[in-house]
Enzyme design. Structure first.
Site, mmCIF file in Angstrom:
data_model
loop_
_atom_site.group_PDB
_atom_site.id
_atom_site.type_symbol
_atom_site.label_atom_id
_atom_site.label_comp_id
_atom_site.label_asym_id
_atom_site.label_seq_id
_atom_site.Cartn_x
_atom_site.Cartn_y
_atom_site.Cartn_z
ATOM 1 N N HIS A 135 -43.165 -45.416 22.089
ATOM 2 C CA HIS A 135 -42.676 -44.363 21.186
ATOM 3 C C HIS A 135 -43.722 -44.059 20.125
ATOM 4 O O HIS A 135 -44.610 -44.867 19.863
ATOM 5 C CB HIS A 135 -41.371 -44.783 20.495
ATOM 6 C CG HIS A 135 -40.168 -44.696 21.379
ATOM 7 N ND1 HIS A 135 -39.804 -45.698 22.240
ATOM 8 C CD2 HIS A 135 -39.254 -43.697 21.549
ATOM 9 C CE1 HIS A 135 -38.713 -45.339 22.894
ATOM 10 N NE2 HIS A 135 -38.352 -44.124 22.500
ATOM 11 N N LYS A 139 -41.407 -44.387 14.503
ATOM 12 C CA LYS A 139 -40.145 -45.021 14.897
ATOM 13 C C LYS A 139 -39.888 -46.280 14.074
ATOM 14 O O LYS A 139 -40.753 -47.137 13.950
ATOM 15 C CB LYS A 139 -40.168 -45.355 16.394
ATOM 16 C CG LYS A 139 -38.835 -45.876 16.886
ATOM 17 C CD LYS A 139 -38.639 -45.664 18.371
ATOM 18 C CE LYS A 139 -37.304 -46.229 18.850
ATOM 19 N NZ LYS A 139 -36.148 -45.549 18.239
HETATM 20 N N1 LIG Z 1 -29.753 -41.321 21.147
HETATM 21 C C1 LIG Z 1 -30.769 -40.490 21.415
HETATM 22 O O1 LIG Z 1 -30.775 -39.760 22.439
HETATM 23 C C2 LIG Z 1 -31.908 -40.420 20.454
HETATM 24 C C3 LIG Z 1 -31.893 -41.193 19.341
HETATM 25 N N2 LIG Z 1 -32.852 -41.072 18.385
HETATM 26 C C4 LIG Z 1 -32.650 -41.853 17.177
HETATM 27 O O2 LIG Z 1 -32.145 -40.962 16.178
HETATM 28 C C5 LIG Z 1 -32.587 -41.357 14.887
HETATM 29 C C6 LIG Z 1 -33.269 -40.177 14.187
HETATM 30 O O3 LIG Z 1 -34.402 -39.818 14.916
HETATM 31 P P1 LIG Z 1 -35.389 -38.681 14.380
HETATM 32 O O4 LIG Z 1 -34.655 -37.413 14.108
HETATM 33 O O5 LIG Z 1 -36.523 -38.660 15.327
HETATM 34 O O6 LIG Z 1 -35.856 -39.338 12.988
HETATM 35 P P2 LIG Z 1 -36.346 -38.585 11.660
HETATM 36 O O7 LIG Z 1 -36.928 -39.655 10.797
HETATM 37 O O8 LIG Z 1 -37.184 -37.427 12.037
HETATM 38 O O9 LIG Z 1 -34.984 -38.045 11.014
HETATM 39 C C7 LIG Z 1 -34.071 -38.851 10.331
HETATM 40 C C8 LIG Z 1 -33.640 -38.094 9.110
HETATM 41 O O10 LIG Z 1 -32.575 -38.762 8.442
HETATM 42 C C9 LIG Z 1 -32.778 -38.524 7.057
HETATM 43 N N3 LIG Z 1 -31.974 -39.380 6.192
HETATM 44 C C10 LIG Z 1 -32.354 -40.367 5.333
HETATM 45 N N4 LIG Z 1 -31.277 -40.874 4.696
HETATM 46 C C11 LIG Z 1 -30.205 -40.178 5.154
HETATM 47 C C12 LIG Z 1 -28.821 -40.230 4.870
HETATM 48 N N5 LIG Z 1 -28.299 -41.112 3.988
HETATM 49 N N6 LIG Z 1 -27.991 -39.391 5.539
HETATM 50 C C13 LIG Z 1 -28.471 -38.510 6.440
HETATM 51 N N7 LIG Z 1 -29.781 -38.412 6.734
HETATM 52 C C14 LIG Z 1 -30.635 -39.233 6.105
HETATM 53 C C15 LIG Z 1 -34.268 -38.729 6.899
HETATM 54 O O11 LIG Z 1 -34.741 -38.214 5.661
HETATM 55 P P3 LIG Z 1 -36.136 -38.807 5.057
HETATM 56 O O12 LIG Z 1 -37.169 -38.595 6.125
HETATM 57 O O13 LIG Z 1 -36.359 -37.988 3.844
HETATM 58 O O14 LIG Z 1 -35.881 -40.256 4.779
HETATM 59 C C16 LIG Z 1 -34.774 -37.932 8.090
HETATM 60 O O15 LIG Z 1 -34.928 -36.551 7.799
HETATM 61 C C17 LIG Z 1 -33.470 -42.595 15.120
HETATM 62 O O16 LIG Z 1 -32.686 -43.746 14.953
HETATM 63 C C18 LIG Z 1 -33.883 -42.478 16.581
HETATM 64 O O17 LIG Z 1 -34.170 -43.714 17.175
HETATM 65 C C19 LIG Z 1 -33.887 -40.207 18.527
HETATM 66 C C20 LIG Z 1 -33.982 -39.431 19.640
HETATM 67 C C21 LIG Z 1 -33.002 -39.482 20.709
HETATM 68 O O1 LIG Z 2 -36.804 -42.795 17.913
HETATM 69 C C1 LIG Z 2 -36.935 -42.036 18.901
HETATM 70 O O2 LIG Z 2 -37.738 -41.099 18.908
HETATM 71 C C2 LIG Z 2 -36.080 -42.285 20.077
HETATM 72 N N1 LIG Z 2 -35.119 -43.150 19.961
HETATM 73 C C3 LIG Z 2 -34.171 -43.494 20.942
HETATM 74 C C4 LIG Z 2 -34.270 -44.970 21.284
HETATM 75 O O3 LIG Z 2 -34.473 -45.785 20.368
HETATM 76 O O4 LIG Z 2 -34.114 -45.323 22.450
HETATM 77 C C5 LIG Z 2 -34.163 -42.556 22.125
HETATM 78 C C6 LIG Z 2 -35.480 -41.958 22.491
HETATM 79 O O5 LIG Z 2 -36.195 -42.854 23.268
HETATM 80 C C7 LIG Z 2 -36.275 -41.471 21.296
#
Ligand SMILES: NC(=O)C1=CN([C@@H]2O[C@H](COP(=O)(O)OP(=O)(O)OC[C@H]3O[C@@H](n4cnc5c(N)ncnc54)[C@H](OP(=O)(O)O)[C@@H]3O)[C@@H](O)[C@H]2O)C=CC1
Ligand SMILES: O=C(O)C1=N[C@H](C(=O)O)C[C@H](O)C1
Length: 249
Positions: A135, A139
């Site tokens: 990743h 992450k």
């Molecule tokens: N299940 C799936 O299919 C997938 C899961 N994921 C997971 O999703 C999560 C997010 O991924 P991603 O969008 O890439 O990460 P990002 O870091 O791009 O986005 C997360 C966001 O959450 C914000 N944040 C911080 N505190 C809070 C709060 N209290 N409430 C709401 N939002 C808040 C962050 O703000 P700031 O940056 O200012 O701290 C940031 O903008 C990760 O855990 C990732 O592993 C990702 C892709 C696919």
């Molecule tokens: O953090 C990410 O980007 C992703 N998180 C998920 C995971 O932890 O498996 C899903 C995807 O692989 C992207």
């Protein structure tokens, strides 16, 4: 459908675009800067919440959704060890949650075939198995949630393995990848701009079998999350994405 986006980072922004293209409305967007706007009253303007924030904020956000009685689709990873208590809380309070470590159709097909392959490999004990995930460098959690689901699929079906262990290869403390015979190694690599690559490797002295999923971008994850919100909005209880996909062949 009226949607609240909890987390407006890389995933939240793509989910917004897909939700709008499917005629949904975004009624609330919560990020770090306006996290205090996540109140029961504001949430109740939505039919469903989609949570992609951080491992450190997801549990509070889920709890607010439960208090508001709003179904929540959770994509955030890194809270695997709290799953049982969140499930119990969800069921006791009559709330609704659907969780997936990975919402993409391709990975969910991968999860299914991974279990069948692991069962088959009981007949071929001279193959050693390991999981690798790659990743992007932002992450926060390792191993990835997807890698944990893959590892659990192997542990449930391959008799020789009892638990998984993780090695984050570019961590300052990374030493070696020595594991005991009954441990399943998950190697985590962090390389810039990689959306998510997962490989299961069965290796023997004479050959290797590699089973691999490569995400080319985040669109598949985001579409799956919106489909999950559409599916769960009128249900009660604790669901996994497996309940939504039907892979009977
Ligand atoms: N299940 C799936 O299919 C997938 C899961 N994921 C997971 O999703 C999560 C997010 O991924 P991603 O969008 O890439 O990460 P990002 O870091 O791009 O986005 C997360 C966001 O959450 C914000 N944040 C911080 N505190 C809070 C709060 N209290 N409430 C709401 N939002 C808040 C962050 O703000 P700031 O940056 O200012 O701290 C940031 O903008 C990760 O855990 C990732 O592993 C990702 C892709 C696919
Ligand atoms: O953090 C990410 O980007 C992703 N998180 C998920 C995971 O932890 O498996 C899903 C995807 O692989 C992207």
């Amino acid at each position: 459908m009226k949607i609240a986006l909890l987390g407006y980072g890389k995933m939240g922004k793509i989910i917004e675009g897909i939700a709008l293209s499917r005629q949904h409305e975004i009624v609330l967007k919560i990020d770090k800067d306006n996290q205090h706007d996540l109140t029961v009253e504001n949430l109740q303007k939505a039919d469903v919440a989609i949570e992609f924030s951080t491992p450190g904020t997801v549990l509070d956000n889920i709890s607010t959704c439960f208090s508001a009685g709003v179904p929540v689709v959770v994509g955030t990873t890194g809270w695997h060890n709290m799953m049982a208590s969140v499930k119990a809380n969800c069921e006791e309070s009559g709330s609704t949650l659907l969780y997936a470590t990975n919402f993409s159709v391709g990975v969910n097909i991968f999860f299914h075939v991974n279990k069948i392959l692991a069962k088959l490999m009981n007949n071929y004990p001279y193959y050693e198995v390991q999981v690798e995930e790659i990743h992007h460098t932002q992450k926060l959690d390792s191993p990835s949630g997807t890698a944990i689901t893959i590892a659990e699929g192997i542990l449930d079906n391959l008799e020789s393995k009892k638990e998984w262990v993780n090695l984050l290869t570019n961590a300052p403390t990374a030493e070696d990848n020595t594991v005991t015979a009954d441990q399943l190694l998950i190697e985590s690599h962090r390389i810039e701009n990689v959306p998510g690559t997962h490989t299961v490797i069965y290796d023997s002295e004479v050959d290797s079998i590699e089973f691999k999923h490569t995400a080319h971008n985040r669109n598949g994850f985001a579409l799956g999350a919106v489909l999950a919100a559409e599916w769960v909005q009128d249900k009660k209880g604790f669901y996994s994405v497996e309940d939504m996909f039907n892979f009977n062949v």
